[in-house]
Design a protein around this motif. Structure first.
Motif, PDB file in Angstrom:
ATOM      1  N   VAL A  84      41.144 -14.250   0.734  1.00  0.00           N
ATOM      2  CA  VAL A  84      42.462 -13.674   0.452  1.00  0.00           C
ATOM      3  C   VAL A  84      42.379 -12.751  -0.758  1.00  0.00           C
ATOM      4  N   GLY A 101      46.633 -12.091   7.668  1.00  0.00           N
ATOM      5  CA  GLY A 101      46.678 -12.144   6.209  1.00  0.00           C
ATOM      6  C   GLY A 101      46.742 -13.562   5.679  1.00  0.00           C
ATOM      7  N   ILE A 102      47.686 -13.798   4.760  1.00  0.00           N
ATOM      8  CA  ILE A 102      47.779 -15.108   4.118  1.00  0.00           C
ATOM      9  C   ILE A 102      48.192 -16.189   5.117  1.00  0.00           C
ATOM     10  N   TYR A 152      55.370 -14.531   0.085  1.00  0.00           N
ATOM     11  CA  TYR A 152      54.047 -14.797   0.657  1.00  0.00           C
ATOM     12  C   TYR A 152      53.662 -16.270   0.497  1.00  0.00           C
ATOM     13  N   TYR A 201      41.626  -9.513   0.250  1.00  0.00           N
ATOM     14  CA  TYR A 201      42.710  -8.907   1.043  1.00  0.00           C
ATOM     15  C   TYR A 201      43.705  -8.182   0.137  1.00  0.00           C
ATOM     16  N   VAL A 258      55.712 -12.234  -4.248  1.00  0.00           N
ATOM     17  CA  VAL A 258      54.727 -13.318  -4.351  1.00  0.00           C
ATOM     18  C   VAL A 258      55.320 -14.618  -3.813  1.00  0.00           C
ATOM     19  N   TYR A 276      52.687 -19.167   3.472  1.00  0.00           N
ATOM     20  CA  TYR A 276      51.492 -20.024   3.488  1.00  0.00           C
ATOM     21  C   TYR A 276      51.878 -21.502   3.572  1.00  0.00           C
ATOM     22  N   ILE A 302      42.427 -14.046   9.003  1.00  0.00           N
ATOM     23  CA  ILE A 302      42.950 -13.257   7.883  1.00  0.00           C
ATOM     24  C   ILE A 302      42.820 -11.764   8.172  1.00  0.00           C
ATOM     25  N   GLU A 343      48.080  -9.220  -4.784  1.00  0.00           N
ATOM     26  CA  GLU A 343      49.372  -9.880  -4.596  1.00  0.00           C
ATOM     27  C   GLU A 343      49.228 -11.112  -3.718  1.00  0.00           C
ATOM     28  N   TYR A 344      48.397 -11.008  -2.690  1.00  0.00           N
ATOM     29  CA  TYR A 344      48.172 -12.153  -1.814  1.00  0.00           C
ATOM     30  C   TYR A 344      47.419 -13.256  -2.554  1.00  0.00           C
ATOM     31  N   ALA A 362      49.872 -15.055  -4.698  1.00  0.00           N
ATOM     32  CA  ALA A 362      50.686 -15.944  -3.861  1.00  0.00           C
ATOM     33  C   ALA A 362      49.911 -17.180  -3.455  1.00  0.00           C
ATOM     34  N   LEU A 363      48.626 -17.010  -3.130  1.00  0.00           N
ATOM     35  CA  LEU A 363      47.805 -18.144  -2.741  1.00  0.00           C
ATOM     36  C   LEU A 363      47.621 -19.100  -3.916  1.00  0.00           C
TER      37      LEU A 363
END
Length: 459
Positions: A35, A187-188, A124, A38, A121, A128, A177, A41-42, A45-46
């Motif tokens: 991520v 993505g996420i 996302y 990727y 954020v 998840y 992803i 920002e992701y 968020a993760l």
């Protein structure tokens, strides 16, 4: 047993457990690395998602941790019925816990916004958590079965099942992803689906091995039937363990919120450093599990001399490993941070700069973090969980968290100050728990001496 014999026994029991924890950690690590490539920002968020997920996960895992010393004690007493009862109710409690917390994970965005996180954020992160939250059910059930198997020293199976699941997470992430091999680019959300699938694979493998290797325990026959006395017993031991874990992970969760206040880039750097520090911590968790099993067996036999010598051996091993883990954090912080970033990431250099400073702070708490987690394992083996819960809460929340805020914002040391607060909280916890453990052992010795004095001599 001599100290070399203790060390050998701890390694035989502990190395597969260490490997299993590292394999479990790799599931989150591969999510973070992929991520991170990727987008920043992701990755931010993760970081928030993992913080929220593991806050709840560690609270629920208290019931799984309770299974380990209880089963170890029952193994020493050769009580097969108790082994089955403890494990079943550990599974029951884990299922009920997930049902209770799923709504919080599904509607996490308002909570994250309330805590001052950026809207994009937070959005996302909720995406998840809505998927990965379902995976908490198999993840916690796997934890219970791992504790059951580890207490009977079937640790190699624990490692193999977890390692196989972690290996699958890499192609799952790669496909979902980035949209490779004809799969959609998610993505996420793809990272969350990959983790969900991985946890179900681990659960299937753990259940199959438990049924095959220990058929005499009949774990899943009449599983629906309640056992309220044992339910209560596991709950009373497991809840303080979960709350103790929550105190520590809550401290890290709060610092993630603090880092979010500083911006997306500091939060992304924080997430990377947490992953590196967690890798070192997983080794200590494996040693802590081994300490729990061996302390539980020693208590089942009432062999305090064995307990004391084994405790000293595992603590010495823990400090040695922590010292070795500090070296790369201090010597090559920037290359370690760079492993998690894409070469095309526009904020790459700033993330590396901030992350390198944070990683030096992470190196500082290796010794104290190792000490507190291994001593907690020993105390769990003695089934002493209530007082350690209060000691941890004092160290982490009354002292560590205010220190993180003061150093980070009042003293304006920003991210470095926040992490220095973490160091302070963990150091205080280590000292308090050491005092508790050796004080408790002295109390047990006095009880045994009193029993011997009151026992009439043979004619």
């Amino acid at each position: 047993m001599t100290y070399p014999q203790h060390i050998r026994a701890i390694l035989i029991l502990g190395l597969p457990l260490v490997g299993g924890h590292l394999a479990q950690f790799l599931i989150g690590l591969t999510d973070t690395i992929m991520v991170g490539r990727y987008g920043a920002e992701y990755l931010a968020a993760l970081t928030l998602s993992h913080t929220v997920f593991f806050t709840f996960f560690l609270l629920g895992s208290g019931f799984a941790w309770a299974v380990m010393p209880m089963v170890a004690n029952a193994v020493a007493a050769e009580d097969t019925t108790r082994i089955r009862r403890v494990t079943r109710m550990g599974l029951w409690l884990s299922i009920l816990f997930v049902l209770l917390i799923l709504p919080f994970l599904f509607f996490s965005k308002p909570l994250l916004l309330l805590l001052g996180q950026e809207p994009v954020v937070a959005d996302y992160a909720q995406t998840y958590l809505r998927i990965a939250g379902i995976g908490m059910l198999p993840a916690l059930l796997v934890m219970v079965l791992k504790s059951y198997l580890a207490a009977m020293e079937h640790t190699r199976a624990v490692f193999l099942v977890t390692a196989f699941a972690a290996a699958l997470n890499v192609p799952f992430n790669y496909a979902l992803i980035f949209g490779n091999w004809g799969f959609p680019e998610l993505g996420i959300a793809g990272a969350a689906i990959a983790s969900l699938l991985t946890n179900f694979v681990a659960l299937g493998g753990s259940m199959a091995y438990a049924v095959w290797k220990t058929p005499e325990h009949h774990l899943f026959q009449r599983f629906w039937k309640p056992d309220w006395p044992m339910f209560s017993e596991v709950f009373k031991l497991g809840l303080p363990i979960g709350l103790t874990s929550l105190s520590e992970v809550g401290l890290f969760a709060a610092t993630s919120v603090f880092m979010g206040w500083l911006g997306t880039i500091p939060l992304a750097a924080h997430g990377i450093v947490l992953q590196i520090a967690t890798a070192a911590f997983m080794v200590q968790v494996g040693l802590s599990n081994a300490a729990t099993v061996r302390a539980g067996n020693a208590m089942g036999r009432k062999d305090l001399a064995h307990l004391k010598r084994g405790a000293k051996a595992v603590q010495g091993m823990s400090l040695l490993i922590a010292s070795l883990a500090m070296i790369p954090m201090l010597v090559i912080p920037a290359p370690l941070i760079d492993l998690f970033l894409s070469a095309n990431e526009p904020d790459r250099l700033e993330i590396i700069r901030i992350g390198s400073l944070l990683l030096i702070c992470a190196a500082l708490f290796q010794l104290v973090d190792a000490t507190q987690v291994v001593v907690l394992g020993l105390l769990r083996g003695l089934q002493d969980t209530r007082i350690p819960m209060f000691l941890a809460a004092i160290a982490y929340w009354l002292l560590g968290l205010p220190a993180a805020y003061l150093f980070g914002f009042v003293a304006d040391c920003k991210g470095t100050g926040v992490w220095l607060g973490l160091v302070a909280g963990l150091a205080i916890a280590a000292v308090l728990l050491l005092i508790r453990f050796w004080g408790y052992v002295r109390h047990l010795e006095q009880d045994v001496a009193q029993e011997v004095a009151q026992t009439p001599a043979n004619p």
